[in-house]
Scaffold this motif. Structure first.
Motif, PDB file in Angstrom:
ATOM      1  N   LYS A  70       0.849  -1.201   0.000  1.00  0.00           N
ATOM      2  CA  LYS A  70       0.000   0.000   0.000  1.00  0.00           C
ATOM      3  C   LYS A  70       0.885   1.252   0.000  1.00  0.00           C
ATOM      4  CE  LYS A  70      -4.353   1.264   2.242  1.00  0.00           C
ATOM      5  NZ  LYS A  70      -5.308   0.892   3.294  1.00  0.00           N
ATOM      6  N   PRO A  71       1.383   1.656  -1.162  1.00  0.00           N
ATOM      7  CA  PRO A  71       2.287   2.815  -1.235  1.00  0.00           C
ATOM      8  C   PRO A  71       1.648   4.090  -0.690  1.00  0.00           C
ATOM      9  CG  PRO A  71       2.286   1.591  -3.288  1.00  0.00           C
ATOM     10  CD  PRO A  71       1.167   1.033  -2.469  1.00  0.00           C
ATOM     11  N   PHE A  72       2.501   4.934  -0.140  1.00  0.00           N
ATOM     12  CA  PHE A  72       2.091   6.229   0.424  1.00  0.00           C
ATOM     13  C   PHE A  72       2.484   7.301  -0.587  1.00  0.00           C
ATOM     14  CE2 PHE A  72       2.472  10.033   2.959  1.00  0.00           C
ATOM     15  CZ  PHE A  72       1.556   9.898   3.986  1.00  0.00           C
ATOM     16  N   THR A  73       1.527   8.105  -1.025  1.00  0.00           N
ATOM     17  CA  THR A  73       1.776   9.074  -2.089  1.00  0.00           C
ATOM     18  C   THR A  73       1.397  10.483  -1.641  1.00  0.00           C
ATOM     19  OG1 THR A  73       1.218   7.359  -3.714  1.00  0.00           O
ATOM     20  CG2 THR A  73       1.369   9.610  -4.523  1.00  0.00           C
ATOM     21  N   VAL A  74       2.328  11.427  -1.832  1.00  0.00           N
ATOM     22  CA  VAL A  74       2.080  12.833  -1.509  1.00  0.00           C
ATOM     23  C   VAL A  74       1.970  13.630  -2.815  1.00  0.00           C
ATOM     24  CG1 VAL A  74       2.919  14.896  -0.325  1.00  0.00           C
ATOM     25  CG2 VAL A  74       3.395  12.629   0.636  1.00  0.00           C
ATOM     26  N   TYR A  75       0.855  14.339  -2.962  1.00  0.00           N
ATOM     27  CA  TYR A  75       0.674  15.256  -4.091  1.00  0.00           C
ATOM     28  C   TYR A  75       0.928  16.670  -3.578  1.00  0.00           C
ATOM     29  CZ  TYR A  75      -1.489  11.309  -6.441  1.00  0.00           C
ATOM     30  OH  TYR A  75      -1.712  10.077  -7.002  1.00  0.00           O
ATOM     31  N   ALA A  76       1.913  17.354  -4.168  1.00  0.00           N
ATOM     32  CA  ALA A  76       2.317  18.652  -3.631  1.00  0.00           C
ATOM     33  C   ALA A  76       2.658  19.615  -4.761  1.00  0.00           C
ATOM     34  CB  ALA A  76       3.516  18.491  -2.700  1.00  0.00           C
ATOM     35  N   ASN A  77       1.683  20.402  -5.171  1.00  0.00           N
ATOM     36  CA  ASN A  77       1.914  21.517  -6.105  1.00  0.00           C
ATOM     37  C   ASN A  77       2.607  21.069  -7.394  1.00  0.00           C
ATOM     38  OD1 ASN A  77       1.525  24.147  -6.829  1.00  0.00           O
ATOM     39  ND2 ASN A  77       2.964  25.022  -5.355  1.00  0.00           N
ATOM     40  N   GLY A  78       2.116  20.001  -7.993  1.00  0.00           N
ATOM     41  CA  GLY A  78       2.650  19.554  -9.271  1.00  0.00           C
ATOM     42  C   GLY A  78       3.680  18.450  -9.183  1.00  0.00           C
ATOM     43  N   LEU A  79       4.114  18.094  -7.960  1.00  0.00           N
ATOM     44  CA  LEU A  79       5.097  17.028  -7.780  1.00  0.00           C
ATOM     45  C   LEU A  79       4.463  15.870  -7.012  1.00  0.00           C
ATOM     46  CD1 LEU A  79       8.155  16.431  -8.307  1.00  0.00           C
ATOM     47  CD2 LEU A  79       8.537  17.062  -5.931  1.00  0.00           C
ATOM     48  N   ILE A  80       4.832  14.647  -7.394  1.00  0.00           N
ATOM     49  CA  ILE A  80       4.365  13.457  -6.700  1.00  0.00           C
ATOM     50  C   ILE A  80       5.551  12.791  -6.020  1.00  0.00           C
ATOM     51  CG2 ILE A  80       3.309  11.181  -6.940  1.00  0.00           C
ATOM     52  CD1 ILE A  80       1.909  12.209  -9.457  1.00  0.00           C
ATOM     53  N   ALA A  81       5.412  12.502  -4.728  1.00  0.00           N
ATOM     54  CA  ALA A  81       6.428  11.756  -3.983  1.00  0.00           C
ATOM     55  C   ALA A  81       5.781  10.477  -3.486  1.00  0.00           C
ATOM     56  CB  ALA A  81       6.957  12.584  -2.815  1.00  0.00           C
ATOM     57  N   LYS A  82       6.413   9.336  -3.785  1.00  0.00           N
ATOM     58  CA  LYS A  82       5.814   8.050  -3.445  1.00  0.00           C
ATOM     59  C   LYS A  82       6.815   7.189  -2.681  1.00  0.00           C
ATOM     60  CE  LYS A  82       3.053   4.367  -5.505  1.00  0.00           C
ATOM     61  NZ  LYS A  82       2.372   3.915  -6.724  1.00  0.00           N
ATOM     62  N   VAL A  83       6.350   6.573  -1.581  1.00  0.00           N
ATOM     63  CA  VAL A  83       7.228   5.766  -0.735  1.00  0.00           C
ATOM     64  C   VAL A  83       6.464   4.554  -0.232  1.00  0.00           C
ATOM     65  CG1 VAL A  83       8.474   7.819   0.022  1.00  0.00           C
ATOM     66  CG2 VAL A  83       6.599   6.950   1.405  1.00  0.00           C
ATOM     67  N   LEU A  84       7.211   3.597   0.321  1.00  0.00           N
ATOM     68  CA  LEU A  84       6.615   2.457   1.009  1.00  0.00           C
ATOM     69  C   LEU A  84       6.704   2.634   2.518  1.00  0.00           C
ATOM     70  CD1 LEU A  84       7.966  -0.459  -1.208  1.00  0.00           C
ATOM     71  CD2 LEU A  84       5.771   0.716  -1.359  1.00  0.00           C
ATOM     72  N   GLY A  85       7.775   3.270   2.985  1.00  0.00           N
ATOM     73  CA  GLY A  85       7.953   3.546   4.413  1.00  0.00           C
ATOM     74  C   GLY A  85       9.270   4.252   4.614  1.00  0.00           C
ATOM     75  N   THR A  86       9.236   5.496   5.105  1.00  0.00           N
ATOM     76  CA  THR A  86      10.456   6.285   5.243  1.00  0.00           C
ATOM     77  C   THR A  86      10.126   7.575   5.976  1.00  0.00           C
ATOM     78  OG1 THR A  86      12.287   7.265   3.988  1.00  0.00           O
ATOM     79  CG2 THR A  86      10.118   7.459   3.029  1.00  0.00           C
ATOM     80  N   SER A  87      11.109   8.478   6.096  1.00  0.00           N
ATOM     81  CA  SER A  87      10.856   9.801   6.667  1.00  0.00           C
ATOM     82  C   SER A  87      11.444  10.858   5.743  1.00  0.00           C
ATOM     83  CB  SER A  87      11.437   9.917   8.080  1.00  0.00           C
ATOM     84  OG  SER A  87      12.832   9.692   8.084  1.00  0.00           O
ATOM     85  N   PHE A  88      10.665  11.896   5.490  1.00  0.00           N
ATOM     86  CA  PHE A  88      11.092  12.919   4.542  1.00  0.00           C
ATOM     87  C   PHE A  88      10.284  14.191   4.750  1.00  0.00           C
ATOM     88  CE2 PHE A  88       7.614  10.576   2.790  1.00  0.00           C
ATOM     89  CZ  PHE A  88       6.888  11.449   2.001  1.00  0.00           C
TER      90      PHE A  88
END
Length: 252
Positions: free
Chosen positions: A84-102
């Protein structure tokens, strides 16, 4: 490479584009305060939301994904879930992770979006490349102490190491001693406050007399609070300006 798929699925398009008030299961959190605000997500992931920022997500998350939309700046500690990937949509950019800190910095007034990785790996790509199914997408995989600057107008990404100047401008959790042996809980929370910038308030002052032995090196902030409160037979909840801990307390 992680497979982003198409962000224009019903759930993700809703999170990224529609008004959350019109959705039954949508949650929108805004930090109006000067101090960071903790947002605990349905999967146990933690978000440290900076002032003037807002976060949108569905509660519960969809079955196959964990999409969130960010406007502003936030530090993410994501619970690992390979299915179940975690996806952040932020002002035109997509960041996708499985588990991390950022950390993601994406204020609407800024010309750039910046993603800074502390642990794990983060896959980033311009949202327009996914929407148009562009064959030669501009993808990057960031590792610890790397960051990407995404120029919104040109929709271009630039990778760079995290230097001293970048660190001063970015909220990234610094390593602290989170292993405790019969330590007053007030000292434990003092370390957490120092690391995360989140204020902790005891509803019953006698809780400060309690001592705990625990190892909090791993896990998200929400998970750390769960461990502490389970030891104390207490509970915690987030307020606009602080985390409130409620319990019976201990005798001095």
């Amino acid at each position: 490479m992680l497979n982003l798929g198409t962000p224009a699925t019903k759930i993700e398009q809703t999170i990224a584009q529609q008004n959350p008030e019109s959705l039954i299961d949508s949650v929108m959190v805004t930090n109006f305060e000067q101090k960071p605000r903790l947002v605990s997500l349905p999967d146990g992931s933690s978000v440290i939301l900076q002032k003037g920022s807002n976060l949108r997500y569905e509660n519960p998350f969809p079955k196959e994904s964990r999409p969130v939309a960010l406007s502003g700046e936030a530090y993410f500690e994501v619970v690992e879930d390979a299915k179940k990937p975690f996806t952040v949509y932020a002002n035109g950019l997509i960041a996708k992770v499985l588990g991390t800190s950022f950390n993601v910095k994406a204020y609407e007034k800024d010309a750039n979006v910046t993603v800074t990785v502390r642990t794990g790996k983060v896959f980033v790509t311009p949202e327009k490349d996914v929407q148009t199914k562009k064959n030669e997408r501009e993808d990057m995989i960031l590792t610890p102490n790397e960051q990407v600057v995404f120029t919104i107008k040109e929709a271009k990404m630039f990778r760079s190491p995290v230097n001293a100047l970048a660190e001063r401008k970015t909220f990234v959790i610094r390593p602290v001693n989170l292993v405790f042996n019969a330590v007053p809980v007030k000292d434990v929370f003092a370390e957490i406050e120092k690391a995360y910038g989140i204020k902790v308030v005891f509803k019953d002052p006698s809780l400060q007399n309690c001592r705990i032995t625990t190892d909090l090196k791993e896990g998200t902030l929400s998970q750390k609070l769960d461990i502490i409160c389970k030891t104390l037979e207490a509970t915690w909840n987030t307020e606009a300006e602080f985390v409130a801990v409620t319990g019976r307390g201990c005798h001095p």
